[in-house]
Design an enzyme around this catalytic site. Structure first.
Site, PDB file in Angstrom:
ATOM      1  N   LYS A 175       5.200  19.800 -41.909  1.00  0.00           N
ATOM      2  CA  LYS A 175       4.037  19.912 -42.810  1.00  0.00           C
ATOM      3  C   LYS A 175       4.092  21.230 -43.590  1.00  0.00           C
ATOM      4  O   LYS A 175       3.935  21.251 -44.802  1.00  0.00           O
ATOM      5  CB  LYS A 175       2.743  19.863 -41.982  1.00  0.00           C
ATOM      6  N   ASN A 176       4.352  22.327 -42.872  1.00  0.00           N
ATOM      7  CA  ASN A 176       4.253  23.632 -43.522  1.00  0.00           C
ATOM      8  C   ASN A 176       5.436  23.936 -44.432  1.00  0.00           C
ATOM      9  O   ASN A 176       5.395  24.877 -45.219  1.00  0.00           O
ATOM     10  CB  ASN A 176       4.057  24.732 -42.479  1.00  0.00           C
ATOM     11  N   ARG A 222      -6.035  24.992 -46.805  1.00  0.00           N
ATOM     12  CA  ARG A 222      -5.662  26.334 -47.232  1.00  0.00           C
ATOM     13  C   ARG A 222      -4.510  26.313 -48.256  1.00  0.00           C
ATOM     14  O   ARG A 222      -4.492  27.071 -49.219  1.00  0.00           O
ATOM     15  CB  ARG A 222      -5.258  27.088 -45.965  1.00  0.00           C
ATOM     16  N   CYS A 258      -8.325  25.556 -41.851  1.00  0.00           N
ATOM     17  CA  CYS A 258      -8.781  25.925 -40.502  1.00  0.00           C
ATOM     18  C   CYS A 258      -9.447  27.296 -40.525  1.00  0.00           C
ATOM     19  O   CYS A 258      -8.975  28.223 -41.189  1.00  0.00           O
ATOM     20  CB  CYS A 258      -7.586  25.992 -39.545  1.00  0.00           C
ATOM     21  N   ARG A 312     -10.196  33.775 -44.625  1.00  0.00           N
ATOM     22  CA  ARG A 312      -8.746  33.748 -44.847  1.00  0.00           C
ATOM     23  C   ARG A 312      -8.484  34.234 -46.271  1.00  0.00           C
ATOM     24  O   ARG A 312      -8.425  33.465 -47.216  1.00  0.00           O
ATOM     25  CB  ARG A 312      -8.187  32.355 -44.564  1.00  0.00           C
ATOM     26  N   SER A 319       2.925  37.896 -45.335  1.00  0.00           N
ATOM     27  CA  SER A 319       2.121  36.674 -45.429  1.00  0.00           C
ATOM     28  C   SER A 319       3.032  35.509 -45.813  1.00  0.00           C
ATOM     29  O   SER A 319       3.788  35.592 -46.786  1.00  0.00           O
ATOM     30  CB  SER A 319       1.025  36.852 -46.481  1.00  0.00           C
ATOM     31  N   VAL A 320       2.927  34.437 -45.037  1.00  0.00           N
ATOM     32  CA  VAL A 320       3.717  33.234 -45.310  1.00  0.00           C
ATOM     33  C   VAL A 320       3.325  32.683 -46.688  1.00  0.00           C
ATOM     34  O   VAL A 320       4.160  32.469 -47.568  1.00  0.00           O
ATOM     35  CB  VAL A 320       3.468  32.172 -44.205  1.00  0.00           C
ATOM     36  N   ASP A 365       0.953  29.580 -34.198  1.00  0.00           N
ATOM     37  CA  ASP A 365       0.648  28.137 -34.153  1.00  0.00           C
ATOM     38  C   ASP A 365       1.017  27.481 -32.826  1.00  0.00           C
ATOM     39  O   ASP A 365       0.744  26.301 -32.622  1.00  0.00           O
ATOM     40  CB  ASP A 365       1.377  27.408 -35.298  1.00  0.00           C
ATOM     41  N   ARG A 422      -4.494  16.328 -39.403  1.00  0.00           N
ATOM     42  CA  ARG A 422      -4.043  17.115 -40.549  1.00  0.00           C
ATOM     43  C   ARG A 422      -2.573  17.485 -40.412  1.00  0.00           C
ATOM     44  O   ARG A 422      -1.907  17.735 -41.417  1.00  0.00           O
ATOM     45  CB  ARG A 422      -4.854  18.414 -40.653  1.00  0.00           C
TER      46      ARG A 422
HETATM   47  N1  EPU Z   1      -3.625  37.484 -45.185  1.00  0.00           N
HETATM   48  C1  EPU Z   1      -4.327  38.417 -45.934  1.00  0.00           C
HETATM   49  N2  EPU Z   1      -4.318  38.263 -47.289  1.00  0.00           N
HETATM   50  C2  EPU Z   1      -3.633  37.258 -47.920  1.00  0.00           C
HETATM   51  C3  EPU Z   1      -2.920  36.323 -47.130  1.00  0.00           C
HETATM   52  C4  EPU Z   1      -2.938  36.467 -45.759  1.00  0.00           C
HETATM   53  O1  EPU Z   1      -4.940  39.326 -45.396  1.00  0.00           O
HETATM   54  O2  EPU Z   1      -3.654  37.205 -49.147  1.00  0.00           O
HETATM   55  C5  EPU Z   1      -3.659  37.616 -43.707  1.00  0.00           C
HETATM   56  C6  EPU Z   1      -4.250  36.374 -43.036  1.00  0.00           C
HETATM   57  O3  EPU Z   1      -5.664  36.442 -43.002  1.00  0.00           O
HETATM   58  C7  EPU Z   1      -3.617  36.417 -41.681  1.00  0.00           C
HETATM   59  C8  EPU Z   1      -2.222  36.981 -41.973  1.00  0.00           C
HETATM   60  O4  EPU Z   1      -2.320  37.630 -43.232  1.00  0.00           O
HETATM   61  O5  EPU Z   1      -4.321  37.285 -40.848  1.00  0.00           O
HETATM   62  C9  EPU Z   1      -1.131  35.927 -42.045  1.00  0.00           C
HETATM   63  O6  EPU Z   1      -1.482  34.876 -42.914  1.00  0.00           O
HETATM   64  P1  EPU Z   1      -0.396  34.035 -43.726  1.00  0.00           P
HETATM   65  O7  EPU Z   1      -0.636  34.215 -45.165  1.00  0.00           O
HETATM   66  O8  EPU Z   1       0.957  34.390 -43.190  1.00  0.00           O
HETATM   67  O9  EPU Z   1      -0.749  32.555 -43.290  1.00  0.00           O
HETATM   68  P2  EPU Z   1      -0.941  31.286 -44.192  1.00  0.00           P
HETATM   69  O10 EPU Z   1       0.094  31.238 -45.252  1.00  0.00           O
HETATM   70  O11 EPU Z   1      -2.362  31.169 -44.559  1.00  0.00           O
HETATM   71  C10 EPU Z   1       0.693  29.813 -42.770  1.00  0.00           C
HETATM   72  C11 EPU Z   1       0.601  28.467 -42.081  1.00  0.00           C
HETATM   73  C12 EPU Z   1      -0.281  28.577 -40.871  1.00  0.00           C
HETATM   74  C13 EPU Z   1       0.302  29.641 -39.930  1.00  0.00           C
HETATM   75  C14 EPU Z   1       0.461  30.970 -40.678  1.00  0.00           C
HETATM   76  C15 EPU Z   1       1.118  32.038 -39.849  1.00  0.00           C
HETATM   77  C16 EPU Z   1       0.873  26.850 -43.831  1.00  0.00           C
HETATM   78  C17 EPU Z   1       0.286  25.819 -44.709  1.00  0.00           C
HETATM   79  N3  EPU Z   1       0.073  27.490 -43.006  1.00  0.00           N
HETATM   80  O12 EPU Z   1      -0.641  30.141 -43.148  1.00  0.00           O
HETATM   81  O13 EPU Z   1      -0.254  27.303 -40.226  1.00  0.00           O
HETATM   82  O14 EPU Z   1      -0.526  29.812 -38.830  1.00  0.00           O
HETATM   83  O15 EPU Z   1       1.242  30.768 -41.876  1.00  0.00           O
HETATM   84  O16 EPU Z   1       2.373  31.632 -39.429  1.00  0.00           O
HETATM   85  O17 EPU Z   1       2.081  27.065 -43.870  1.00  0.00           O
HETATM   86  C18 EPU Z   1      -1.072  25.511 -38.987  1.00  0.00           C
HETATM   87  O18 EPU Z   1      -0.112  24.834 -39.384  1.00  0.00           O
HETATM   88  O19 EPU Z   1      -1.844  25.129 -38.055  1.00  0.00           O
HETATM   89  C19 EPU Z   1      -1.356  26.803 -39.607  1.00  0.00           C
HETATM   90  C20 EPU Z   1      -2.527  27.417 -39.525  1.00  0.00           C
END
Ligand code: EPU
Length: 424
Positions: free
Chosen positions: A23-24, A95, A119, A127, A169-170, A312, A404
């Site tokens: 998915k991701n 997200r 989430c 977020r 950040s991913v 995760d 999801r």
């Molecule tokens: N963050 C910031 N500012 C930003 C972006 C992120 O402060 O502009 C913070 C976030 O609040 C968090 C940290 O940085 O504390 C990491 O967030 P990241 O951006 O890496 O996460 P994401 O891209 O929102 C993806 C996955 C998540 C997974 C995280 C961490 C997808 C669609 N989602 O989220 O997956 O937990 O990376 O590996 O790829 C899941 O699949 O259940 C899921 C939540």
């Protein structure tokens, strides 16, 4: 709202599980199709709700979506009616909806995109998307926020620059990798996330002629191109689904062959499972996991960006450690509010205390079935795992969270011996 009913404990968990597409990895790849004029074919899509949401978003933006053969392959063609408006009504549940912002501005020089939903993992911090916006600004995007929407534009093409992300950040890494592909000149991105799903995105873009080069573990150089060419790409297997089934086999004394996933990508998780006593054999594209009679505890599991232990999988490991023979701990460093499942596990008998970012898990738990509520995607998977090893009938509510991100979860579990059914 659908529920799962699980009757446990599962005495014999045995058989094969075929891992679905990630998915991701698929979500950013689908968002990146907005950069193309040409047709793109994506194979091995998981049929889960977030993917449907992203496909609906692309449709609403004017892309033509055609499913081929088994509905896991999709052909995406741009139409003359492309729009640049990502509506709140679609992205409020996911997200990853924010990932269309950069591609829209890179390709059409404008976009009105809603702030995303998804989430709730970060308590009061929400977020944030500041890292996405600040970095896009460096490439020349200007924006204003009005009524929950980001009104963004650029003066022609985005322009390559050097960006050093202040934290990893991913999503922001994916956003910028996609946006820089059509930018003028050279972009250097430092301190990128390096999750396998990010490598899948860069491999996809490279397959379409993007000039992206990883020049260090967390650094990419991108030379902008004028356009991307037709491509056909197969999405990688799902890392978190793989980890979830590895934990299932370990906690339920199961014997599973988990297929269609490269074990080299989850070394950290597999090493921890070996530490707790699981017998693990690795093959080229599959993993054999046999659960131990006695699960050993582990001190100080700490979630971290890849190649560290993934946030995760922390909820699923918490279930496993509840069954360990001593006290363990998990520290959550990515999403500070990601412990809601702990309260539900306590309802089943889990002995867990949370202090700041660390959960202390006492072990030796005999879970007794109860009704529990999913709070997010991975929490729902953890509650299902707990139901599998609980005595009696566990009801897991709000399984729309599970839907999801886990394809066919209950059918895959049924096939390996779990007594689970969906209640409508
Ligand atoms: N963050 C910031 N500012 C930003 C972006 C992120 O402060 O502009 C913070 C976030 O609040 C968090 C940290 O940085 O504390 C990491 O967030 P990241 O951006 O890496 O996460 P994401 O891209 O929102 C993806 C996955 C998540 C997974 C995280 C961490 C997808 C669609 N989602 O989220 O997956 O937990 O990376 O590996 O790829 C899941 O699949 O259940 C899921 C939540």
């Amino acid at each position: 709202m659908d529920k799962f009913s699980i009757t446990g404990p599962c005495r014999v968990m045995k058989g094969e599980v075929s891992i679905s597409g990630s998915k991701n990895a698929a979500l950013p790849i689908l968002a990146a199709t907005l950069l193309f004029d040409k047709t793109v074919i994506i194979e091995n899509l998981p049929r889960v709700r977030d993917i449907d949401t992203m496909l609906n978003l692309l449709k609403s933006l004017g892309s033509n979506i055609q499913f081929l053969n088994n509905k896991k392959t999709v052909k995406i063609t741009k139409t003359k009616k492309q729009k640049q408006f990502a509506s709140y009504s679609i992205v409020k549940t996911m997200r990853a909806g924010i990932l269309v912002l950069g591609p829209l501005v890179a390709k059409y020089h404008k976009s009105i995109s809603s702030f995303p939903g998804g989430c709730v993992l970060n308590g009061n911090s929400g977020r944030p998307i500041n890292l996405h916006l600040e970095a896009l600004k460096k490439l020349g995007m200007k924006y204003e926020i009005k009524k929950g929407y980001i009104h963004a534009k650029s003066n022609g093409k985005l322009k390559g620059d050097k960006i050093n992300f202040p934290s990893i950040s991913v999503g922001a890494s994916q956003q910028l990798l996609m946006s820089a592909v059509l930018a003028k000149g050279k972009t250097l991105l430092h301190n990128l996330a390096c999750e396998p799903e990010i490598k899948d995105l860069t491999n996809f873009l490279i397959s379409a002629g993007a000039k992206i080069k990883w020049i260090g573990k967390r650094t990419c150089q991108i030379i902008g191109v004028n356009s991307l060419k037709e491509t056909k790409y197969t999405v990688m297997g799902d890392r978190i689904e793989t980890g979830t089934f590895c934990v299932a086999a370990t906690v339920a004394k199961g014997d599973l062959l988990i297929k269609n996933f490269d074990p080299k990508l989850i070394k950290t998780e597999l090493n921890l499972l070996k530490k707790v006593g699981a017998k693990i054999k690795l093959f080229k594209n599959s993993i054999h996991v046999k659960g131990p009679e006695r699960i050993k505890s582990i001190k100080n599991i700490t979630t971290k960006e890849y190649p560290g232990f993934p946030t995760d999988l922390a909820p699923q490991f918490m279930v496993l450690l509840c069954k360990a023979s001593g006290t363990s701990s998990i520290t959550e460093n990515i999403f500070q509010g990601r412990f809601l499942h702990a309260m539900e596990l306590q309802r089943l008998g889990g002995k867990i205390t949370i202090k700041n970012r660390t959960a202390k898990i006492e072990g030796n738990t005999n879970f007794i079935a109860a009704e529990v509520m999913s709070s997010d995607l991975r929490a729902s998977a953890a509650l299902v795992l707990a139901g599998i090893v609980s005595k009696g009938n566990t009801i897991v509510t709000r399984v729309y969270h599970c839907d999801r991100g886990y394809e066919n979860f209950e059918n895959k579990l049924k096939k390996i011996g779990v007594n689970i059914k969906r209640l409508k």
